[in-house]
Motif scaffolding. Structure first.
Motif, mmCIF file in Angstrom:
data_model
loop_
_atom_site.group_PDB
_atom_site.id
_atom_site.type_symbol
_atom_site.label_atom_id
_atom_site.label_comp_id
_atom_site.label_asym_id
_atom_site.label_seq_id
_atom_site.Cartn_x
_atom_site.Cartn_y
_atom_site.Cartn_z
ATOM 1 N N LEU A 1 0.816 -1.214 0.000
ATOM 2 C CA LEU A 1 0.000 0.000 0.000
ATOM 3 C C LEU A 1 0.855 1.272 0.000
ATOM 4 N N ASP A 2 1.866 1.263 0.852
ATOM 5 C CA ASP A 2 2.759 2.403 0.965
ATOM 6 C C ASP A 2 3.405 2.743 -0.374
ATOM 7 N N ILE A 3 3.982 1.719 -0.993
ATOM 8 C CA ILE A 3 4.662 1.935 -2.272
ATOM 9 C C ILE A 3 3.673 2.393 -3.337
ATOM 10 N N THR A 4 2.567 1.697 -3.412
ATOM 11 C CA THR A 4 1.605 2.001 -4.474
ATOM 12 C C THR A 4 1.048 3.408 -4.359
ATOM 13 N N CYS A 5 0.667 3.766 -3.151
ATOM 14 C CA CYS A 5 0.048 5.085 -2.993
ATOM 15 C C CYS A 5 1.050 6.195 -3.271
ATOM 16 N N ASN A 6 2.278 6.005 -2.832
ATOM 17 C CA ASN A 6 3.290 7.005 -3.149
ATOM 18 C C ASN A 6 3.554 7.074 -4.636
ATOM 19 N N ALA A 7 3.497 5.920 -5.300
ATOM 20 C CA ALA A 7 3.679 5.925 -6.751
ATOM 21 C C ALA A 7 2.558 6.711 -7.420
ATOM 22 N N VAL A 8 1.331 6.454 -6.982
ATOM 23 C CA VAL A 8 0.195 7.180 -7.558
ATOM 24 C C VAL A 8 0.340 8.674 -7.278
#
Lengths: 205, 205, 205, 205
Positions: free
Chosen positions: B156-163
């Motif tokens: 979640l952390d990685i994905t949301c920061n990517a978005v």
DNA sequence: GATGAATGAGCATTCATTCAT
DNA sequence: CATGAATGAATGCTCATTCAT
């Protein structure tokens, strides 16, 4: 290494730390020389002025990043990337970029945050860095599209900027904000996760 | 509107333009007052100092962005978002954010580039903005995961920061760098493309 | 009393308080008008500038002090001071001066401390006050010497300045520093003690 | 003496002259540096700001005065002051104070007139000076009373303040106002006259 | 090369005063 | 007369840069 070269290197190292910590304008030349343990006048023996020091830091960063991501065939260890080499190249580039960011946290902070918005002259350099990273992504994706294993079903401009934004944000988040000293295993996991994201985005396969 | 309120608004508008164009430190107070056509002293009738002006710009930006993205049920025009409402919420939020950026290019430039890396005090505000956007994304995605139409198969952390990185980069690229005055149709197309990307990334559906 | 006269008096009263509390330069015109509850511009309807206000306060002080110490034969209540009238005059003057100081603490502070050392123009007025008090002392002592009940066995210049210094210091000490609200009895005792001192000094008899 | 120490001393000397002549607020930093023949920035290498310079002048004055009046047994030249030593001490202290004032006219003007009434922060220092002189007088008089050669027939508070006022006024009158360069003989005569006055006042003997 | 005292252009800020309403 | 927004000259202070030693 000559004594004078050491002094110069040391000054650059201290400048890097100081700028990264306090920003360009809030860092005084006296902060740098104090940290380096030399007199005020000495720094002007090596650099023409404060701006020049900052620009040297930026250009060294660009130079070193380019060196770091250059494709070295040995990296593939004789294993032929086969038809997926565009995908492999991108994976390689993103991995190398991520490694480079992790190993150069102060300098990464400088180019991603400190140099940004200061003035036209620094802006130009920052943009050229962003453009270089963007072009790496564009080139590899175009290659993948030409070879057919990356979908053509999206706008290249938008997609590549999205990937760029994601990569830079993640670098900033993990290496600058959190200043995590990731182990190589964690770093690998992070890179895999990032690449999985990018793959989904690009509907690679 | 009272004369004095007009003067104040005008000064803020000019400060916004000046800061956006030249950066915080390279903008002189005299630049702002000259642009506003008032005397030096006048600006200090309304703001305690240069730093305060900049902070007011940042805080107004946050306030207005929060107002802009607030979910308004009327926005769905009676159309029930059904079980996909998490996805719809995210689409709504990203769309509103993107609209807000397009309509506030100078201010967006200020928060995305100018305020960055200047000093600790501005940094705090910039981070709080980034965190707010990040939290919007996290919340909506978690909601989608709970309702089962967003995969749980990623960090979640990685994905949301990517978005977040993708969204901010695209905003910067189109609205600040290119300063494109996109037509509503183009803007819609852009937003769709962005959302498609995000959907792929999140393996939504 | 007309409304405009009231406003003027009120402004002077507030100026007096403000100057006495904070000094000439540290008192802003805005402090005075705020205390008086009028607008900034209003004060310039009554006084040409800040300096003029201060000078008016000083000159009113001088004028009122002179009125206060003027020998009024009625003060002796028909009692003939006899051959000691020089001594009586001095006692009378010192008493009246001391009373005046007690009743005008802010204004006394202004002339004894605030107006001192500010600039040449105020200095002139302060000196003229000091000279006036000094002359009162000199005149009465010379009179006493001519009539034989004050010794000639001392330097007039030195002695009179000593008496002046003592009187001003005591006024400052009791009425400004301590801001004692002495009862009339205490005030009488203080005046007696002071006069006893002066008498000893002058070897009066 | 190092060059930089010379510059600092010189700046203090010029500041002393300038403040003494024009007062605290009417003296500009540029007045001081012009008088000293250095550039504007130089003064800030040695002092943090204008206020600090003034406070250093005041504190140096206090320090030097305390050193000057310290009782040095050699001053009595082997002559035993006998039972009158309290009286002798007071005479000694007043003499030394008077000498100190004569030799430091600008600085005396600063502490007696210029620093007075400017603001709370300077006031505190001025008062501490006045208190120190007052305490010297109080201590020596109490000593004399205990030994029996000074009368107890007066109020200590009033008397000591009177003596203080007389001494400060005479110092101001002769050394600041008249700026008399008294010969040592004249100075001795003045001191004798002052002490005679004080003796009468205190009914010593 | 190294030093650090000296420089001065440049900037933010203050505050008494003015004047249109 | 009263107001308070606007003025701008004046000032303290900063800090990158220079240069004699």
């Amino acid at each position: 290494m000559k004594k004078s070269d050491q002094t110069k290197e040391n000054l650059l190292k201290c400048a890097e730390k100081a700028f990264s910590k306090k920003g360009y304008y809030e860092t005084q030349v006296s902060d740098i020389v104090e940290m380096a343990g030399v007199a005020k006048g000495t720094i002007y023996q090596y650099f023409s002025n404060k701006e020049a020091i900052f620009k040297i830091l930026l250009s060294h960063y660009l130079r070193d990043w380019e060196k770091a991501i250059a494709v070295n065939m040995n990296d593939y260890g004789g294993k032929n990337p086969g038809i997926y080499y565009a995908q492999e190249y991108l994976r390689h580039r993103l991995k190398k970029t991520s490694d480079f960011f992790r190993e150069n946290q102060d300098r990464t902070n400088i180019i991603l945050r400190i140099a940004v918005g200061v003035n036209k002259s620094f802006e130009t350099i920052v943009r050229s860095f962003e453009d270089k990273v963007l072009n790496v992504i564009i080139n590899d994706i175009e290659l993948g599209q030409r070879w057919g294993h990356i979908s053509r079903d999206f706008d290249l401009d938008i997609t590549c900027n999205a990937v760029l934004g994601a990569v830079l944000r993640l670098s900033y988040y993990y290496f600058v904000l959190k200043r995590k000293k990731l182990s190589q295993t964690e770093q690998d996991a992070l890179q895999n996760e990032i690449f999985k994201l990018v793959s989904n985005t690009l509907k690679m396969g």
